[in-house]
Design an enzyme around this catalytic site. Structure first.
Site, mmCIF file in Angstrom:
data_model
loop_
_atom_site.group_PDB
_atom_site.id
_atom_site.type_symbol
_atom_site.label_atom_id
_atom_site.label_comp_id
_atom_site.label_asym_id
_atom_site.label_seq_id
_atom_site.Cartn_x
_atom_site.Cartn_y
_atom_site.Cartn_z
ATOM 1 N N THR A 152 -6.874 3.271 -2.345
ATOM 2 C CA THR A 152 -6.757 1.858 -1.963
ATOM 3 C C THR A 152 -7.853 0.960 -2.533
ATOM 4 O O THR A 152 -7.572 -0.102 -3.088
ATOM 5 C CB THR A 152 -6.734 1.742 -0.431
ATOM 6 O OG1 THR A 152 -5.614 2.469 0.067
ATOM 7 C CG2 THR A 152 -6.607 0.291 0.011
ATOM 8 N N ASN B 288 -12.510 5.090 -2.428
ATOM 9 C CA ASN B 288 -12.716 4.401 -1.154
ATOM 10 C C ASN B 288 -14.143 4.672 -0.673
ATOM 11 O O ASN B 288 -14.826 3.791 -0.175
ATOM 12 C CB ASN B 288 -11.710 4.889 -0.117
ATOM 13 C CG ASN B 288 -10.296 4.428 -0.395
ATOM 14 O OD1 ASN B 288 -10.075 3.426 -1.087
ATOM 15 N ND2 ASN B 288 -9.314 5.145 0.137
ATOM 16 N N ASP C 139 0.829 -1.201 0.000
ATOM 17 C CA ASP C 139 0.000 0.000 0.000
ATOM 18 C C ASP C 139 0.870 1.260 0.000
ATOM 19 O O ASP C 139 1.736 1.427 0.849
ATOM 20 C CB ASP C 139 -0.893 -0.026 1.248
ATOM 21 C CG ASP C 139 -2.174 0.760 1.085
ATOM 22 O OD1 ASP C 139 -2.134 1.825 0.451
ATOM 23 O OD2 ASP C 139 -3.213 0.303 1.606
ATOM 24 N N HIS D 281 1.348 8.296 5.199
ATOM 25 C CA HIS D 281 0.404 9.380 5.489
ATOM 26 C C HIS D 281 0.829 10.186 6.717
ATOM 27 O O HIS D 281 0.648 11.404 6.750
ATOM 28 C CB HIS D 281 -0.999 8.817 5.719
ATOM 29 C CG HIS D 281 -1.781 8.585 4.473
ATOM 30 N ND1 HIS D 281 -2.146 9.601 3.623
ATOM 31 C CD2 HIS D 281 -2.281 7.443 3.913
ATOM 32 C CE1 HIS D 281 -2.834 9.110 2.595
ATOM 33 N NE2 HIS D 281 -2.926 7.798 2.754
#
Length: 557
Positions: A90, A111, A49, A320
């Site tokens: 994602t 998402n 990810d 993030h």
């Protein structure tokens, strides 16, 4: 026999013998090829990810031989691999990897997104018609019902008359639900907070299997409630920026974003087990669980091909919080490298060397923190949507007498109220274009397109091509806009993603194992090419929405 007849006979005999030898060789060669073709016992799909392609090169001198380098040296590296749609996030990322198509076809357009029929925001994997399994929370109420096509794992299940098994694993629910597809035997994700357990949905089964119960009961998760310090001497982490910068976020309770991060002390203030997701220990826990699944589900133990999907989510959480240039992200990838080596060694031992096929890619990449770029004289910035909304509302009020003409906003798309437009006796296409021209005036906006353009044009390259692949006629909005390069809608610290810009689209794609050549290519490949490549290797039907194509140089035929 006459001399002339004898000579003719000998000539015919000679050619007959040559033909016989040649035919025999061809037949033998053909038979040998057919005998040698056999499907792998297990296909392993790995998604990292928020992994940028350049992490492979940036950290390469610190990777060990058994992790990323094993794939690079003994597998096939697609060095110019890209997402060919936006938004790069994602849910759509995992769906696209496994379906061989884009949101325009599979329907996972974000998402979360505004659902025009339900008139509310929806989450890509949520499904209230199913119950949580393994938790008392609602975190298990999930299914792939919003994904409108099959995955490569679904096709393998169909091909094997449901005898091949599919197991999908990720910290994030959407990182397991989308890859598992509609027919998975199991999809498991991690619920933190005060539980720290792997859970699932009644969509898959009504109770956790014994091996999952045993794994949860072992409380091995508690071994990761420990200090996070660098794997190697922090002074050798020259591939990343300073340890203490204004570009990084903080754990609740910390004064500086610096090593070591004292997880036990920070535990309660950061939602207990949830904090593990924001450390490399979340990836280690995922690797532990995936290795347990090999034995728990008897994957790759017979000649019927199984599928194991693993998504490593902590890289996204760390990116993030701390940004792509942080020492935290470097340490996370060095530790992931070790976890990959553990998984590969377990596959060698439990399935057998040369008996499995594996691919590794990402669900999106990420941008440098704009503050860092600006401080290095690179154009960048932040879009303040409060200010943009205020400007837009002024325009709407002046042009149409109401701001209600814009019904909702999500994923850089505006959704218009078509009933109001009709009541005002206006044409939808004209209103779309008028609002689009207004938005294009805003400094932080780089490009704007309308649904009318997405419907009427066929784009083949560049940003509009990427937007069109992400545009679903039934689910997407009326006006699509793209922020300027280097500009994001996010906090001042940490990295993000989602745009059609190249820093969000360029991700790794590595193939390894049975049926895979050693080598690399710089020819452009796209994320939707993965599923048809694996389908071709397996000799099975493509997922039913496939728009990608097999990457021929990868296959060892």
């Amino acid at each position: 026999m006459h001399f002339k007849n004898i000579r003719t006979f000998l000539v015919l005999l000679f050619f007959a013998s040559i033909f016989s030898i040649s035919y025999g060789q061809k037949k033998k060669s053909k038979d040998k090829t057919m005998e040698e073709f056999s499907a792998p016992k297990l296909v392993v799909g790995i998604v990292v990810d928020q992994m940028r392609y350049d992490y492979l090169t940036r950290f390469s001198n610190k990777f060990q031989e058994g992790g990323f380098k094993r794939l690079l040296h003994d597998g096939f590296n697609c060095r110019n691999n890209h997402f060919n749609y936006a938004p790069t996030s994602t849910g759509p990322g995992h769906a696209s990897v496994y379906t061989g198509t884009t949101p325009a076809t599979h329907g996972i357009i974000g998402n979360d997104w505004y659902d025009k029929e339900l008139d509310k925001m929806v989450y890509c994997a949520s499904d209230a018609t199913y119950a949580s399994v393994g938790t008392t929370s609602d975190a298990g109420k999930m299914s792939p019902h919003r994904m409108e096509v099959t995955t490569i794992a679904d096709q393998l299940r169909l091909h094997t008359q449901m005898r091949g098994k599919t197991i999908a694993i990720a910290l994030k629910d959407r990182g397991a639900v989308m890859p598992g597809g509609h027919t998975a035997n199991g999809a498991y994700w991690f619920y933190g907070k005060n539980e720290g357990n792997w859970i699932t949905s009644s969509f898959y089964r009504n109770s956790l299997p014994k091996w999952v119960v045993s794994f949860n009961n072992s409380r091995s998760v508690d071994s990761y409630k420990k200090e996070w310090n660098t794997l190697k001497d922090i002074n050798t982490y020259l591939e990343s920026g300073l340890d203490n910068t204004s570009y990084e976020g903080l754990f609740e309770g910390e004064n500086t974003p610096t090593f070591p991060h004292n997880i036990p002390i920070l535990w309660d203030a950061n939602d207990k087990y949830e904090i593990l997701k924001h450390t490399p220990f979340g990836n280690s826990l995922t690797a532990d669980f995936a290795i347990a699944a090999l034995d728990g589900e008897n994957l790759g133990k017979d000649e019927i091909t199984d599928f194991l999907s693993i998504s490593f989510s902590s890289t996204d959480y760390v990116g993030h919080k701390f940004g792509v240039n942080s020492k935290e992200i470097e340490d996370t990838y060095l530790r992931l490298d070790q976890d990959l080596a553990r998984v590969f060694n377990a596959l060698d031992k439990k399935v057998g060397k040369g008996e499995y096929t594996l691919f590794l890619t990402a669900d999106h990449a990420a941008i440098h923190v704009p503050g860092y770029l600006k401080d290095n004289k690179i154009p960048a910035g932040h879009a303040e949507f409060k200010s943009l909304k205020s400007k837009l509302n002024e325009f709407l009020q002046y042009a149409y007498g109401t701001t209600d003409i814009v019904k909702s906003f999500s994923n850089f798309q505006l959704f218009l109220d078509h009933k109001i437009i009709k009541n005002l006796e206006l044409e939808v296409g004209v209103v779309q274009e008028s609002i689009a021209k207004e938005i294009l005036k805003y400094n932080v906006v780089n490009r704007v397109y309308t649904a009318e353009q997405m419907w009427s044009q066929q784009y083949t390259r560049g940003i509009p091509y990427i937007l069109q692949n992400g545009y679903n006629q039934k689910r997407s909005g009326d006006i699509l806009f793209v922020l300027a390069p280097g500009v994001i809608s996010y906090g001042k610290t940490g990295s993000t993603h989602g745009s059609p810009q190249i820093y969000d689209t360029h991700v790794p794609l590595l193939f390894y194992g049975k049926g895979i050549k050693k080598g690399n290519t710089v020819i452009r490949t796209e994320i939707s090419d993965i599923a048809p490549t694996i389908a071709t290797l397996l000799g099975i039907a493509f997922p039913n929405g496939t728009t990608g194509k097999p990457i021929v140089p990868v296959l060892n035929y």
